[in-house]
Design a protein around this motif. Sequence first.
Motif, mmCIF file in Angstrom:
data_model
loop_
_atom_site.group_PDB
_atom_site.id
_atom_site.type_symbol
_atom_site.label_atom_id
_atom_site.label_comp_id
_atom_site.label_asym_id
_atom_site.label_seq_id
_atom_site.Cartn_x
_atom_site.Cartn_y
_atom_site.Cartn_z
ATOM 1 N N ILE A 85 -74.468 -21.538 -24.729
ATOM 2 C CA ILE A 85 -74.449 -21.151 -23.316
ATOM 3 C C ILE A 85 -75.764 -21.530 -22.641
ATOM 4 N N ILE A 107 -64.477 -21.877 -18.470
ATOM 5 C CA ILE A 107 -64.921 -20.704 -19.224
ATOM 6 C C ILE A 107 -63.970 -20.337 -20.358
ATOM 7 N N PHE A 125 -72.427 -14.051 -22.843
ATOM 8 C CA PHE A 125 -72.543 -14.733 -21.556
ATOM 9 C C PHE A 125 -73.593 -14.082 -20.655
ATOM 10 N N ILE A 140 -72.681 -21.276 -14.886
ATOM 11 C CA ILE A 140 -73.530 -20.333 -15.613
ATOM 12 C C ILE A 140 -74.974 -20.659 -15.285
#
Length: 520
Positions: free
Chosen positions: A165, A177, A481, A516
């Motif tokens: 990530i 995702i 995450f 992200i």
Amino acid sequence: MWNVLREFLEQFLLLGLFLAILYCFFTSTFDFWESRGVPFRKPTVLFGNFAPMLLFRKSLPEGIQEMYGWFKDERFFGAFRVRSPVLFLRDPDLIKNICVKNFTNFSNRGIPVNSQDPLSAHLFNLEGKKWKNLRSKLTPAFSSGKLKRMFYLLAECSEEFKKLIDSLSKADHPLEIRELAAKFTIDVIGSCAFGIQINALTNEESEFHRAAKKLSKPSYKATLWRMLRTAMPRLYKLLGVQVIDPEVTKFFKDVVSQMIKEREKHDVKRHDFMDLLIELKDKGSLENDPGNGQISNEESTETAEEMKLDENSIAAQAFVFFTAGYETSSNTIAFCLHELALNAEIQEKTRRDINDAIDNRNGKLTYDAVQDMKYLDMVIAETLRKYPSAALLSRRCEHQYQIPGTKVELPAGMRVIVPIYGLHHDPDYYPNPATFDPERFTDENKRTRHPYTYLPFGEGPRNCIGTRFALLQTKVGIISFLRKHRVKICEKTVVPIQFSRRSLVTTSDKGFWLKIVPSS
């Protein structure tokens, strides 16, 4: 000329007779609910009331929600799946009766299994004593104590996942995702269930990863048969339909066969799910099983015979654990992050809950730290309320049953449907159901609702055996995450989500695209 005309007329009459017989066959049951005074919608020939789903015009969640709203003032109503009458339940008390109080009469799902589809003979589909015995033997594998002992495996997978990530967040471009979450859940299941380091996070060409892709993108034919097999079980068995991709079947059978030979040859014990299945194969029961000393010799022999697993049976249990574990959890993670990206305040509150719990445990992600994350619990509960993996729950009536408080009697073989998605989006239970609001799941608010209006994992003795594992895996995925990052919507984010029309699991048709970004 006359002979040709006569031959044409004969063929025309034969065709007409055939069509008339076919029409009579498909409509002969359509007076079922009317004769019993049960409200119902007029069905169509060939499809019954399920035409939008069977023709893939609507997703299963959308279709179930629409049907749920047909008779808003009724406790139950009738419908038809092809030509088979089915009963829809709207009353939570009736649902409790079916799932718990009268469970012995509704203990089976009624999903047929055929020899051409060996992986379909798993715990979810098994019936009667075979299901009961296997369920009781497998339950210890999913206890909270077992999960706590194996948590270090989830933590290891989480560390690798966070590295991935972190590297992806630096690229500053949209990410799918669900695909990312699926890599994590595949690794977790491989490690915790089978003792295999799959490395799906870094190796997209692994056999498990390819099998997962095939499972998550089934053909229209396979999806249609999954919908039809309970309505037309005899035809399903007669044709020997194989709804699971033959390559996937071969892969799981080969993997399980190799693992059994390897472990038995070297006497390897990993204390995982596969060890349990191998012990059941070899002995028919588990050592130190408290139930063995409390039944007669005759019953013990019967149980051992029913519990004796062969390699095909083990492959089937391994298959369902893998399928249910990776797909439902990865979808839940994706739906959750999608909602958090749309609701920045809720995301920040979730991140604080995660970081505070970990900081209180000296910065380490532990089993107890996850249990401390009460707001994360609420966020996931609301995600499963708004996006339950299964849109409906189905049971088959085993013996004649009179619906409590009525004179309506259901014959043996009748299917009863619990419209989970409809209940979860009923404004009488969840005001403004389209709004994502974790506060619905405070202890106080939960006490004000009927417990059988929230059924993401089913309820009663036949609820999901892997609920604890699924929730733990989902939480660790979301923690991975959000511990050091945030999620944001981007130009590829689809709002509102469009559900897939060919999937029996609730998922997005267009994917879950988000960005992200580092948290600082």
